[in-house]
Design a protein around this motif. Sequence first.
Motif, mmCIF file in Angstrom:
data_model
loop_
_atom_site.group_PDB
_atom_site.id
_atom_site.type_symbol
_atom_site.label_atom_id
_atom_site.label_comp_id
_atom_site.label_asym_id
_atom_site.label_seq_id
_atom_site.Cartn_x
_atom_site.Cartn_y
_atom_site.Cartn_z
ATOM 1 N N GLU A 274 22.076 109.302 59.190
ATOM 2 C CA GLU A 274 23.063 108.603 58.373
ATOM 3 C C GLU A 274 24.223 108.109 59.236
ATOM 4 O OE1 GLU A 274 21.681 111.523 57.657
ATOM 5 O OE2 GLU A 274 20.383 110.832 56.021
ATOM 6 N N HIS A 277 23.136 105.073 61.179
ATOM 7 C CA HIS A 277 23.073 103.870 60.347
ATOM 8 C C HIS A 277 24.458 103.298 60.064
ATOM 9 C CE1 HIS A 277 18.896 103.077 59.547
ATOM 10 N NE2 HIS A 277 18.674 104.374 59.461
ATOM 11 N N ALA A 317 15.435 106.803 56.973
ATOM 12 C CA ALA A 317 16.782 106.775 56.401
ATOM 13 C C ALA A 317 17.192 105.362 56.028
ATOM 14 C CB ALA A 317 17.777 107.383 57.378
#
Length: 319
Positions: A274, A277, A317
């Motif tokens: 996460e 990203h 993800a």
Amino acid sequence: MRLSILLPFGPVRPEQVVPFANLVHWTCAHRLWQGHGMLLDSHHLINWLAGIGIRVPSGFGVSLMPLRSPYQAALEARSVALNTGHSVVAGFGPGGVAAQRSFMGKPYASPLAASREYVSTVRGLLSGEVTEVHGDHYSSVSRLVEFKPAPVSVGLGVLREKMAALAGEIADVAITWLGSAHYLHETLMPAMEEGARERRSGDPAKVTAIVPVALSGPDRKVADLAAAACGQHIQAPHYKDALRKAGVDISGDGSPGDAVKLVDGGVFLYGTAEEIHKRLDEYRKIGVDEVVLNATGVGNIAGPRAAATDLLEILDAAS
């Protein structure tokens, strides 16, 4: 913005590449990229995969210009596109001065002029043209054997402003490496826009950013991973200069501190999927067309299986 993956190690047997090609089939990864293969030829690997029924879009970023004539480069790129039935990004770069001297006996008098002659010739050949070039570095009058058009885009490796401007003028794709989103936004992409004013034909060049990444973990040291991914490159003069222009003041002596500066400077992305990203979103916001996830640091330290696991988690993800 598309996500792609870079083969994170130098294979010695073609079957070692199969899991990474399958990641392109199984996940949101758009393309399988490779650097210049120094053990097994990168083009041969993609053709071998096609031969066993695994056909994926491919990218070569970047192939070293001194090791292939423009005609051979165009022929090989078209061959891969025809064998796979998928698009190819054929990226090229002059390499560093030491590599040029090693391969050719002397460096290019002007890497920019050599790149202009080389890329213009390859693009012309792939467009079905009779290319007539009488340059200081490459001279030829040639044409590929006529056949149906193949989906090949010609890329140029970009580290600094002048090569970015040249990519904006003559290439289909600008391929960046070791460039933070901030450096792309503030320096490289404006230079590309300036170069595009001289562009004679075709759509504007797209931007593909090759970004080194690694997932965090209790048994991992970020300095080791960053050094394993980028350590050799950042000791070369042209990479040191580019990083310093980006505000990453490295010593270039291979010290662990240099690797940490790559993380602090947004060049090497480390953290949870996460968190990675969130940093990749910076590339999306500035208009980068494709990010190539480069897990070479993990591959070099923990092996290909660990690199594949990292890439799968990051790609999942994204989904």
